[in-house]
Design an enzyme around this catalytic site. Structure first.
Site, PDB file in Angstrom:
ATOM      1  N   ASP A   4      -9.373   0.237  -2.212  1.00  0.00           N
ATOM      2  CA  ASP A   4      -9.464   1.452  -3.009  1.00  0.00           C
ATOM      3  C   ASP A   4      -8.293   1.672  -3.955  1.00  0.00           C
ATOM      4  OD1 ASP A   4     -10.451   4.167  -3.661  1.00  0.00           O
ATOM      5  OD2 ASP A   4      -8.689   4.798  -2.537  1.00  0.00           O
ATOM      6  N   ASP A  46      -3.689   1.371  -0.829  1.00  0.00           N
ATOM      7  CA  ASP A  46      -3.929   1.093   0.576  1.00  0.00           C
ATOM      8  C   ASP A  46      -4.827  -0.132   0.707  1.00  0.00           C
ATOM      9  OD1 ASP A  46      -6.289   2.104  -0.376  1.00  0.00           O
ATOM     10  OD2 ASP A  46      -6.359   3.836   0.949  1.00  0.00           O
ATOM     11  N   TYR A  76     -11.790  10.930   1.190  1.00  0.00           N
ATOM     12  CA  TYR A  76     -12.809  11.101   0.149  1.00  0.00           C
ATOM     13  C   TYR A  76     -13.939  11.967   0.686  1.00  0.00           C
ATOM     14  CZ  TYR A  76     -10.355   7.703  -2.695  1.00  0.00           C
ATOM     15  OH  TYR A  76      -9.403   7.065  -3.449  1.00  0.00           O
ATOM     16  N   GLU A  92       0.441   6.792  -7.437  1.00  0.00           N
ATOM     17  CA  GLU A  92      -0.717   6.135  -6.851  1.00  0.00           C
ATOM     18  C   GLU A  92      -1.502   5.458  -7.965  1.00  0.00           C
ATOM     19  OE1 GLU A  92      -2.144   4.619  -4.318  1.00  0.00           O
ATOM     20  OE2 GLU A  92      -2.583   6.380  -3.079  1.00  0.00           O
TER      21      GLU A  92
END
Length: 654
Positions: free
Chosen positions: A93, A96, A252, A471
């Protein structure tokens, strides 16, 4: 900051002028109340090239030959083994190592949409092949994830990996299987997920249109067939996927409900069926319009993984031309530009349309992408003034991301002269210590990744610990890539002949540290540390074996005794082998031990080797060695193997 006013008609002429096209970004049009910055254009071909390249850094499975990221290796080959399904492929994703299929499917749909809308730009820039390869990598994964497509028995896997466990460990994806189990999680008819099934249907349907344009009719037809079955699953068995696939929470969660994904899937199936069959009767469009009546009609957020409302407005406006959908689209885009009903997006001092602290840049990029698509459609309807306003908004936002901002910083890694180096990304960082802080500098450059971005006062630091601003993710790049394709279409640019990745520093990744702890006439004892700091790519050794070569005066193996001890691994053997007169090696095997860059107790194993010559029978064994503590033998080389494969050898004697 200087603002220049110019008529829309003059601006249109400028854009079409071959001579003045390069000056377009110098002219900021006062048609919206947002701050703007006047700068030159960027190399949109290179930016697009790198934005697509990023996806190859996210690949899992047995990597294809066309993967261009030299520091990546095969990963997660056992994913799905717990449920008997091959789920090894796809993309992880973000920073991670989990595969979250809900945002993953959104990313595929959005990337495919950009490929459809700006097909010629992708083709001209040479990026169509890379876009198509990367999309197929994930649609193949989705085909496997849809493990049972029998009506009434539907099974769709929607996640691989436990997010809670994964986020507690900071290591590379290539070795994650050594660290933890990676269970697969599903939805089915007994506990469904309309949003997950609907978005996966949209991903397959939209991709089918692109593959059909590429001439791959057979694969496109397969995707349409699966997309229809997924839509049937989504429609007949309704519910929020995160109520059933609870492991997706809080990462999510489906906060927006499932109705938007149901409509979204229907619209994309309508478009896919229309591309497949000219006699198609538009039944999916009818479903979409019917369900739309029950959907909320927001205007003050934007298109992202959990809210497809804004994409629905745009697609329904395109497909039907109805004023309702145009009004909804324009209410939303006006909120982002001139304001709507007294509400307007906030702008940073440097001109970024700022919606939220998480993903401030991707949210602006997503809005820009859809603004471009709607602007293009408005031009076909003869509404050029509105079209120009939305177009200008998108241009300003994308240029801001690429470096036309007060900090003169590109937020696209590897693009420009001033860009992030330390994103919140485990595999790129390459830590062997399970530490976000060591090493200090990221070892692998994550070329093409769009970072989250600055806060509303444009504060930003190159700090991987700040996952809000640093991120990266597959959903972050998706709308951005489509917007870059439009920018390339309008302003050009030149992709690089080859994207070059910097090399790791000179420090070796794999080696053996050795130290003689005792040397006498009768024995030599050596402390050996097997070290695995691999990061390009990270790798684990499942069958480590070491050979220590040395010279001795004896001609008989029986004259030398070898023993090895370790608290870190189980020593299978420590055998002495004679190569030729005076040259020997001792082989040490650590059975059942995996050495991988996963933390203090994982990346290094220590062994103590003792070579004893008490049984030596040759009176001249020590030859000219006269010192009381002279070494009775001389270590000449140490070699490290993984099974039969040589992976390291010393370049000098100890």
């Amino acid at each position: 900051m200087y603002l220049i006013s110019i008529s829309q008609q003059a601006l249109k002429k400028l854009r079409k002028s071959k001579i003045l096209a390069g000056l377009l970004a110098l002219i900021m049009v006062v048609i919206i109340s947002a701050p703007t910055i006047s700068q030159t254009t960027e190399n949109y071909g290179e930016a697009l090239q790198k934005a697509i390249l990023f996806y190859e850094a996210q690949q899992t499975g047995r990597l294809p030959e066309w993967n261009r990221v030299p520091w990546r290796g095969d990963a997660t080959l056992e994913d799905g083994a717990d449920v008997g399904v091959d789920l090894s492929g796809g993309w992880v994703d973000a920073g991670d190592n989990v595969k979250f299929n809900f945002p993953l499917a959104f990313s595929v749909t959005t990337l495919a949409w950009g490929g459809i809308e700006y097909y010629d730009a992708y083709k001209k820039s040479g990026q169509l092949v890379h876009l198509s390869q990367n999309l197929k990598w994930v649609t193949d994964y989705f085909l496997n994830a849809f493990a049972n497509d029998t009506p009434g028995e539907y099974v769709l896997y929607g996640q691989v990996g436990n997010g809670e466990l994964d986020h507690q460990w900071w290591g590379s994806v290539e070795v994650v299987n050594y660290q933890m189990e990676r269970p697969a999680f599903k939805i089915d008819t007994s506990c469904p997920g309309t949003d997950l099934a609907g978005e996966t249907s949209a991903a397959m349907a939209s991709s089918s249109i692109l593959f059909r344009k590429n001439g791959d009719t057979e694969y496109a037809d397969l995707l349409v067939d699966k997309a229809e079955k997924l839509f049937d699953f989504a429609n007949k068995y309704r519910g929020k996927y995160s109520d059933c696939l609870k492991e997706a929470v809080p990462f999510y969660t489906s906060n927006n409900g499932y109705l938007d994904e149901l409509i979204w899937g229907a619209i994309w199936l309508h478009k896919a069926k229309k591309a497949q069959n000219s006699s198609y009767s538009a039944e999916y469009l009818a479903i979409a319009e019917t369900e739309y009546q029950q959907m909320g009609k927001p205007f003050n957020y934007t298109y992202q993984f959990d809210d497809k409302s804004y994409g629905i407005y745009v697609l329904l406006a395109q497909e039907t031309g109805k004023i309702e959908y145009q009004q909804r689209t324009e209410a939303w885009l006006n909120f982002w530009t001139i304001g709507h009903e007294g509400e307007q997006i906030k702008y940073t001092p440097g001109g970024l349309a700022f919606l939220a602290k998480w993903g401030s840049l991707p949210l602006a990029a997503n809005t820009s992408f859809l603004a471009f698509i709607y602007s293009d459609w408005l031009q076909t309807q003869g509404k050029s003034q509105k079209a120009e306003g939305y177009f200008d908004f998108g241009v300003n936002q994308i240029n801001y991301i690429l470096g036309q901002n007060p900090a003169k910083r590109s937020y696209l890694i590897g693009y420009g002269d001033n860009y992030p180096h330390n994103p919140h990304h485990r595999t790129a960082h390459g830590s062997w210590l399970n530490s976000m802080n060591e090493p200090t500098e990221t070892r692998n450059l994550l070329i093409g990744a769009l970072v989250g971005g600055p806060d509303e006062q444009e504060h930003w630091a190159d700090d991987r610990n700040d996952w809000v601003r640093n991120e990266v993710g597959v959903s972050y790049n998706a709308g951005f890539a489509g917007a870059l394709a439009k920018m390339y279409q309008e302003f050009g640019g030149k992709p690089l002949t080859k994207v070059s990745f910097p090399q790791l520093d000179d420090e070796p990744e794999i080696y053996v540290e050795s130290r003689v702890s005792q040397a006498s006439k009768n024995a030599t004892e050596i402390n050996l540390s097997i070290v695995n700091k691999s990061a390009a790519p990270a790798q684990g050794w499942e069958d480590p074996l070491m050979r220590v070569f040395y010279t001795a005066g004896s001609n008989k193996v029986e004259d030398i005794a070898a023993s090895a001890t370790s608290n870190d691994c189980s020593i299978d053997s420590a055998t002495v082998v004679k190569l030729k007169k005076g040259l020997y090696y001792t082989e040490i095997a650590c059975g059942g031990t995996v050495i991988y860059p996963g933390g203090n107790e994982k990346y290094m194993k220590q062994i103590s080797l003792k070579l004893n010559t008490d049984r030596a029978t040759d009176n001249n064994f020590f030859g000219s060695l006269s010192s009381l503590f002279a070494k009775p033998l001389q270590i000449t080389k140490i070699c490290l193997y993984d099974g039969d494969e040589l992976i390291w050898e010393s370049d000098s004697a100890i």
